[in-house]
Write a protein that holds these residues in place. Structure first.
Motif, mmCIF file in Angstrom:
data_model
loop_
_atom_site.group_PDB
_atom_site.id
_atom_site.type_symbol
_atom_site.label_atom_id
_atom_site.label_comp_id
_atom_site.label_asym_id
_atom_site.label_seq_id
_atom_site.Cartn_x
_atom_site.Cartn_y
_atom_site.Cartn_z
ATOM 1 N N PHE A 1 38.136 54.081 61.408
ATOM 2 C CA PHE A 1 37.903 55.033 60.317
ATOM 3 C C PHE A 1 39.183 55.395 59.559
ATOM 4 C CE2 PHE A 1 34.648 55.874 63.625
ATOM 5 C CZ PHE A 1 33.550 55.392 62.919
ATOM 6 N N ILE A 2 39.968 54.368 59.251
ATOM 7 C CA ILE A 2 41.195 54.565 58.487
ATOM 8 C C ILE A 2 40.854 54.627 56.997
ATOM 9 C CG2 ILE A 2 43.415 53.518 57.885
ATOM 10 C CD1 ILE A 2 43.187 54.730 60.702
ATOM 11 N N ASP A 3 41.539 55.511 56.268
ATOM 12 C CA ASP A 3 41.260 55.665 54.842
ATOM 13 C C ASP A 3 42.530 55.450 54.021
ATOM 14 O OD1 ASP A 3 42.685 58.252 54.718
ATOM 15 O OD2 ASP A 3 40.985 58.994 55.895
ATOM 16 N N ASN A 4 42.453 55.779 52.745
ATOM 17 C CA ASN A 4 43.565 55.538 51.829
ATOM 18 C C ASN A 4 44.835 56.311 52.171
ATOM 19 O OD1 ASN A 4 42.852 53.809 49.279
ATOM 20 N ND2 ASN A 4 41.004 55.012 49.675
ATOM 21 N N THR A 5 44.733 57.298 53.033
ATOM 22 C CA THR A 5 45.881 58.162 53.314
ATOM 23 C C THR A 5 46.683 57.732 54.536
ATOM 24 O OG1 THR A 5 44.574 59.687 54.686
ATOM 25 C CG2 THR A 5 44.635 60.121 52.317
ATOM 26 N N ILE B 1 36.591 57.101 48.722
ATOM 27 C CA ILE B 1 37.393 56.714 47.565
ATOM 28 C C ILE B 1 37.604 55.205 47.642
ATOM 29 C CG2 ILE B 1 39.617 57.005 46.401
ATOM 30 C CD1 ILE B 1 39.800 59.763 47.703
ATOM 31 N N ALA B 2 37.553 54.546 46.512
ATOM 32 C CA ALA B 2 37.623 53.083 46.498
ATOM 33 C C ALA B 2 38.911 52.561 47.124
ATOM 34 C CB ALA B 2 37.503 52.576 45.064
ATOM 35 N N PHE B 3 38.789 51.435 47.810
ATOM 36 C CA PHE B 3 39.949 50.694 48.299
ATOM 37 C C PHE B 3 40.355 49.688 47.227
ATOM 38 C CE2 PHE B 3 37.900 51.261 52.697
ATOM 39 C CZ PHE B 3 38.650 52.391 52.975
#
Length: 283
Positions: free
Chosen positions: A130-134, A152-154
């Motif tokens: 569950f890694i995101d843009n941050t 948010i889009a990758f």
């Protein structure tokens, strides 16, 4: 009863908050002579942040001989009026030196919950979820399985960071229903107007795009964007696959499909064209 003979313990487990409080913590407190402890826990419906104070008071204080402690907590905290708004610095300041040499965290406040990661460094586990843009600019040398998840889009730059931060990545699961930037997609799909570097995933052999927008099928299968020399397992919606391969005639997406031996098609049709089988010669 204590577990006095137990010297090393490794636990990787997905659970609810109640299971963590009522079952996992009591077991850990019985390990009075433990010397090496590895905890990789994903906890849902959590009500509070797990920080350095929590780990010391609830776990470490019961382990007088503990010498090595590697941990990764991924928690989903329910948002309500009593939920405190913590920053990364707030969390990291709660760590006494006796817990670990270094730690880091990621906090994403969403409309319905808080997605929160807390982990020791260097990161010693092979799985990160569950890694995101941050996510921070850290090299995760041991991670071979990764789940990406964001509202948010990758974009292309994000996947460049992923390739750099996870150099040994073998299994990737993308969860994101947001489309990529239309302008970047349009420009980067034009063979005569490329300006973004091709991303290399030299060890990636399994890619799951079932819960991803079809832009990510284009992102990974287009060899002008990503190079996947060892992709052998692909999970994707059949409709998305037809779009990005232009009904299995697009030369730009052919290379990354050539070695696929296991193709899991969601909502697939039972009738395939000759172009389909030519596109996947390893099936």
């Amino acid at each position: 009863n204590n577990l006095p003979d137990l010297k090393c313990f490794h636990l990787q487990y997905d659970c609810l908050s109640d299971t963590y409080d009522r079952q996992i913590l009591p077991i850990l407190r019985r390990m009075s002579n433990i010397e090496a402890l590895n905890l990789h826990l994903t906890i849902d419906k959590q009500t509070k942040f797990i920080d350095g104070k929590h780990m010391y008071n609830e776990i470490i204080v019961h382990m007088s001989r503990l010498r090595a402690f590697n941990f990764y907590f991924c928690t989903f905290i329910r948002l309500n009026q009593s939920t405190q708004n913590f920053s990364n610095d707030d969390i990291l300041q709660t760590f006494p030196n006796m817990i670990c040499q270094k730690a880091d965290c990621m906090i994403q406040y969403r409309c319905f919950n808080v997605k929160y990661h807390l982990f020791s460094l260097p990161f010693m586990f092979d799985y990160l979820s569950f890694i995101d843009n941050t996510f921070p600019n850290i090299i995760f040398n041991h991670v071979i399985r990764l789940v990406l998840d964001d509202g948010i889009a990758f974009e292309h730059e994000f996947f460049m960071r992923i390739a750099s931060s996870f150099p040994l990545l073998k299994v990737l699961h993308v969860l994101n229903h947001m489309p990529q930037s239309p302008m970047l997609n349009k420009i980067n799909s034009n063979d005569n107007q490329l300006y973004l570097p091709v991303i290399e995933y030299p060890y990636l052999h399994s890619l799951d795009l079932e819960l991803a927008h079809h832009d990510y099928a284009e992102q990974f299968l287009n060899d002008r964007k990503v190079h996947l020399p060892h992709l052998t397992k692909l999970t994707v919606y059949y409709h998305d696959l037809k779009i990005v391969t232009r009904n299995f005639t697009n030369s730009r997406t052919r290379f990354n499909c050539m070695k696929v031996k296991q193709l899991n098609l969601c909502c697939k049709t039972s009738i395939h064209s000759e172009d389909f089988y030519a596109y996947f010669p390893s099936l």
